[in-house]
Design a protein around this motif. Sequence first.
Motif, PDB file in Angstrom:
ATOM      1  N   PRO A 129      39.755  33.009  33.247  1.00 51.12           N
ATOM      2  CA  PRO A 129      39.995  34.412  32.686  1.00 51.12           C
ATOM      3  C   PRO A 129      38.843  35.309  32.460  1.00 51.12           C
ATOM      4  CG  PRO A 129      40.440  32.745  31.086  1.00 51.12           C
ATOM      5  CD  PRO A 129      40.296  31.949  32.438  1.00 51.12           C
ATOM      6  N   LEU A 130      38.730  36.615  32.509  1.00 51.44           N
ATOM      7  CA  LEU A 130      37.717  37.701  32.204  1.00 51.44           C
ATOM      8  C   LEU A 130      36.898  37.388  31.056  1.00 51.44           C
ATOM      9  CD1 LEU A 130      38.736  41.093  33.557  1.00 51.44           C
ATOM     10  CD2 LEU A 130      37.181  39.598  34.655  1.00 51.44           C
ATOM     11  N   TRP A 131      37.735  37.227  29.996  1.00 46.80           N
ATOM     12  CA  TRP A 131      37.045  37.022  28.754  1.00 46.80           C
ATOM     13  C   TRP A 131      36.330  35.628  28.438  1.00 46.80           C
ATOM     14  CZ3 TRP A 131      38.542  32.937  25.593  1.00 46.80           C
ATOM     15  CH2 TRP A 131      39.800  32.019  25.966  1.00 46.80           C
ATOM     16  N   LEU A 132      36.334  34.663  29.488  1.00 49.56           N
ATOM     17  CA  LEU A 132      35.714  33.546  29.153  1.00 49.56           C
ATOM     18  C   LEU A 132      34.513  33.275  30.037  1.00 49.56           C
ATOM     19  CD1 LEU A 132      36.499  30.968  27.567  1.00 49.56           C
ATOM     20  CD2 LEU A 132      37.384  29.825  29.502  1.00 49.56           C
ATOM     21  N   VAL A 166      31.254  43.439  26.690  1.00 47.57           N
ATOM     22  CA  VAL A 166      31.202  44.686  27.304  1.00 47.57           C
ATOM     23  C   VAL A 166      31.492  44.637  28.819  1.00 47.57           C
ATOM     24  CG1 VAL A 166      29.493  46.681  28.178  1.00 47.57           C
ATOM     25  CG2 VAL A 166      29.457  45.651  25.468  1.00 47.57           C
ATOM     26  N   THR A 167      30.731  43.521  29.474  1.00 43.76           N
ATOM     27  CA  THR A 167      31.085  43.441  30.858  1.00 43.76           C
ATOM     28  C   THR A 167      32.701  42.998  30.980  1.00 43.76           C
ATOM     29  OG1 THR A 167      28.898  42.887  31.256  1.00 43.76           O
ATOM     30  CG2 THR A 167      30.564  42.318  33.189  1.00 43.76           C
ATOM     31  N   ALA A 168      33.341  42.397  30.338  1.00 44.13           N
ATOM     32  CA  ALA A 168      34.613  41.906  30.334  1.00 44.13           C
ATOM     33  C   ALA A 168      35.635  43.041  30.214  1.00 44.13           C
ATOM     34  CB  ALA A 168      34.915  40.742  29.311  1.00 44.13           C
ATOM     35  N   LEU A 193      39.872  46.503  37.311  1.00 43.50           N
ATOM     36  CA  LEU A 193      41.076  45.912  37.719  1.00 43.50           C
ATOM     37  C   LEU A 193      42.410  46.709  37.341  1.00 43.50           C
ATOM     38  CD1 LEU A 193      40.049  42.090  37.051  1.00 43.50           C
ATOM     39  CD2 LEU A 193      40.250  43.326  39.214  1.00 43.50           C
ATOM     40  N   ARG A 194      42.460  47.238  36.480  1.00 43.56           N
ATOM     41  CA  ARG A 194      43.652  47.962  36.065  1.00 43.56           C
ATOM     42  C   ARG A 194      43.926  49.122  36.685  1.00 43.56           C
ATOM     43  NH1 ARG A 194      42.358  46.682  29.921  1.00 43.56           N
ATOM     44  NH2 ARG A 194      43.512  44.527  29.710  1.00 43.56           N
ATOM     45  N   ALA A 195      42.873  49.851  36.982  1.00 40.78           N
ATOM     46  CA  ALA A 195      42.643  51.148  37.685  1.00 40.78           C
ATOM     47  C   ALA A 195      42.986  50.948  39.012  1.00 40.78           C
ATOM     48  CB  ALA A 195      41.286  51.881  37.756  1.00 40.78           C
ATOM     49  N   ALA A 196      42.763  49.680  39.667  1.00 38.93           N
ATOM     50  CA  ALA A 196      43.201  49.278  40.949  1.00 38.93           C
ATOM     51  C   ALA A 196      44.571  48.515  41.105  1.00 38.93           C
ATOM     52  CB  ALA A 196      42.284  48.350  41.390  1.00 38.93           C
ATOM     53  N   THR A 217      45.809  46.177  39.185  1.00 35.12           N
ATOM     54  CA  THR A 217      46.029  44.627  39.240  1.00 35.12           C
ATOM     55  C   THR A 217      46.288  44.611  37.489  1.00 35.12           C
ATOM     56  OG1 THR A 217      44.445  44.081  40.710  1.00 35.12           O
ATOM     57  CG2 THR A 217      44.767  42.557  38.986  1.00 35.12           C
ATOM     58  N   ALA A 218      47.439  43.785  37.169  1.00 33.85           N
ATOM     59  CA  ALA A 218      47.689  43.398  35.710  1.00 33.85           C
ATOM     60  C   ALA A 218      46.628  42.232  35.230  1.00 33.85           C
ATOM     61  CB  ALA A 218      48.982  42.906  35.620  1.00 33.85           C
ATOM     62  N   VAL A 219      46.085  42.877  34.083  1.00 35.64           N
ATOM     63  CA  VAL A 219      44.909  42.143  33.560  1.00 35.64           C
ATOM     64  C   VAL A 219      45.646  41.980  31.794  1.00 35.64           C
ATOM     65  CG1 VAL A 219      42.790  41.973  32.764  1.00 35.64           C
ATOM     66  CG2 VAL A 219      43.297  42.912  34.668  1.00 35.64           C
ATOM     67  N   PRO A 220      45.817  40.861  31.310  1.00 35.62           N
ATOM     68  CA  PRO A 220      46.204  40.650  30.039  1.00 35.62           C
ATOM     69  C   PRO A 220      45.089  41.246  29.065  1.00 35.62           C
ATOM     70  CG  PRO A 220      46.154  38.565  31.074  1.00 35.62           C
ATOM     71  CD  PRO A 220      45.571  39.667  32.069  1.00 35.62           C
TER      72      PRO A 220
END
Length: 500
Positions: free
Chosen positions: A151-154, A159-161, A168-171, A173-176
């Motif tokens: 997961p991104l948050w890990l 800030v980067t996450a 990804l959402r703009a593209a 892709t579903a991101v929690p």
Amino acid sequence: METKYKPVDTTSVWRKKPLAAYEADMKKSELKRVLTRWGLTSLGIGAVIGGGIFVLTGIAAHDWAGPALALAFVMAGVACTFAALCYAEFASILPVEGSAYAYSYGTVGELFAWLIGWNLILEYMMGATTVAVSWSGYFEKFLHLFHIDPPLWLMNDPVTAQEKAEALRAAGTAVPDFSFALNLPALLIVWVVTYILVKGIKEAASTNNIIVIVKVATVIFVIICGSFFVDVANWTPFIPSPVVDETGQTHFGFDGIVTAAGIVFFAYIGFDAVSTQAGEAINPKKDVPFAIIASLIICTILYILVSLVLTGMVKYDTLDMKAPVAQAFSDRGLTWAVYLITIAAIAGLTSVMLVMMLGQTRIFLGMAKDGLLPKNLFASIHPTFKTPWKSTIFVGAIVSVVAAFTPIDKVSQLCSSGTLFAFAMICGAVWLLRVREPNLERPYRTPALPVIATLGILANLYLMWNLRTDTKITFVVWGIVGLLVYFIYSRRHSNLNNQP
């Protein structure tokens, strides 16, 4: 029992530590002398090869120099050579931990030495932080090769996450959603390195030797294998035409090459890390000068060859700025090589981090022994491991937290600014000592010192001047903070206040 020195003027900020005091420090040092000539050289190569080849080549070529990145490495290497020759003479005279800080304390004076030591803190600690974040990026790429997607948050700072999640959402892709994020791999690798350093220099050196063999072999593989896929058309134009951005900064052309040299200078700081290990060298007066010069020459040649191969394999403006070496081979269809290069990058960045944190603790040790930093923290030697364990854990804690929670995108230039300043000052200091103490025993003498020292000062200050404006401002702020610490704490606690 405290060593009592006899400075000419105990109230002056230019008071110098007597050379006899260094000899006393060496005699009562609790550090183990286990490092050989080639062990020291390996430490130098371990610090140099890593971030420069595996990360900074992409940034410097893509944004600043193009195929002329090779010239940027030559420019940075020449500036380093002048400083290395001066370092070598100092290291033969004063084979103690502390690097440029210790050398300046015995020649120019306390305030000058403090400023160099303060900037070496910036160099080593923030350099290790940058490498830890880069290591995490390569580790994530390694996991992706096996279709493992943490997961991104890990895997990223907060800030980067968030930035990656929004992209990804703009593209589509579903991101929690997540409310907390940290760069866990960066945090953990720092503590692994900290554990190795606390256990002892012999263990650290042995670990580094293995890693150096692996990554040097990989770099040679990149040069040889990549050369078969070089398209000389990618080198045209070798020096792209200058382009001025909205901030007034010039990219490409001669100015771009100079800026690129300042960026890749971060990759050269390993050779001065050799001098921080003088207190643990078996024969420091001969082996430290040899290791400084040998590691610099070996790594400069490798850098130049790799930069030519990379910009020849793919067009410079398509290079990936995070993993340029792996991406270049991937673009040419050499997928199998990407595995090898990614693993080598992970190992290489680990050894860079190891040497940087090792050097940082030895700088702290030298400053604490002189009373400029608290001795109970920075000069405390472990009774069993014979390492500055408290200082090592302290450095590990700061580096791990900063790496885990802070986006590091400009810190490499900030590290370079501290390094360039220290290099310029050491060139002047060794010249000053030659004038003041002409009869001092010098197992190694810098050839044509007036010429070498002058060129070293000018070259390093010139590269420093051509760094970004925000980098220079941050450097000045860091220096002001250092002066406050000196006048509030260090000056009052210095050993040179002791009266006979």
